[in-house]
Design an enzyme around this catalytic site. Sequence first.
Site, PDB file in Angstrom:
ATOM      1  CB  ILE A   1      -0.985   0.040   1.190  1.00 30.09           C
ATOM      2  CG1 ILE A   1      -0.249  -0.045   2.539  1.00 30.09           C
ATOM      3  CG2 ILE A   1      -2.017  -1.053   1.090  1.00 30.09           C
ATOM      4  CD1 ILE A   1      -1.182   0.092   3.738  1.00 30.09           C
ATOM      5  CG  ASP A   2       0.061   4.350  -2.776  1.00 33.68           C
ATOM      6  OD1 ASP A   2       0.721   3.471  -3.363  1.00 33.68           O
ATOM      7  OD2 ASP A   2      -0.859   5.000  -3.309  1.00 33.68           O
ATOM      8  CE  LYS A   3       6.615   8.934   3.424  1.00 37.77           C
ATOM      9  NZ  LYS A   3       7.738   9.822   3.030  1.00 37.77           N
TER      10      LYS A   3
ATOM     11  CG  HIS B   1      -0.738   6.339  -7.191  1.00 37.56           C
ATOM     12  ND1 HIS B   1       0.112   7.351  -7.582  1.00 37.56           N
ATOM     13  CD2 HIS B   1      -0.104   5.700  -6.159  1.00 37.56           C
ATOM     14  CE1 HIS B   1       1.199   7.335  -6.836  1.00 37.56           C
ATOM     15  NE2 HIS B   1       1.095   6.336  -5.962  1.00 37.56           N
TER      16      HIS B   1
END
Length: 292
Positions: free
Chosen positions: A140-142, A228
């Site tokens: 998962i994104d930062k 994203h």
Amino acid sequence: MALTYVHETYSEDFESRLDKWLMRRYPALTQGKIQKSLRERFVRVNSAKSSASTHLKKGDKISIEVHLDTQWLAQAKDRKPTRGCNIQTDFSSLILEESKDILVLNKPSGLDVQGGTKVAVHLDGWLKCYCKESRLVHRIDKMTSGLLLVAKNLRTAVFLAERFRHNEIKKTYRAIVSGHFFHSKGIIETPIGDGVEGEKEAITRYRIVRETTQWTEVELRPQTGRKHQLRIHMASLGHPIIGDTKYDLERQTIGLLSPKTVLFLHAYCLNFVESSGRQKAWQAPLPEYWPK
């Protein structure tokens, strides 16, 4: 001059790429060194010249030139601790559930999952210190908070990676976005380009959870896994996720909620059906800053 080899037999019940097996056996090994050794035939499978992508099956014999084997083992022994293994950072508080095979974590917004040139502290580094055989099976994104599933051994990693690859593990997110929706639920099918191969199919289902005068909380279920995807899809509808400085081009979300340094996107739930038919699900509590 004849080469001398040490021999190993691949004993797992599942297939593995040769380069991945070599990296597990020799943790300090780089992809470049693997490619060079294969070109010079210092590593062979079943006595034949092989490539990094050669798939190993149970019973295959891997041969490594004896001097390289000695050198690579010594390098692994002398390797410095993994970057990101910071004992001052109490990552153990992120554990929601643990068994002999998996870790279920609740990652906060702003924490890197993996290391990089300018990343000193990251989750993957701590995991390698906490459990040497741990493996990330998804990302998962930062700036995204929430559930992260980690395998504690290779066999579990292969099993879970296959489930994710075939979309058998369902993901549910919560997000807070600007503005109001005309419909209470729907499907977004806007293709997403990766900059290399052009646009690819991307599908997200959404459902309204609640609304205020300025923002809307939505439940998001991605049916595909593009980079994203949720952020792009929300922005494409004119409802960017609050805190998304990359895709909120018109700066609609500035000042709508506090804190301003987080992305209001949370990986809320993961679930799948085990081979026994039993439903398995995990849920991560919403962050403390999430509006009540």
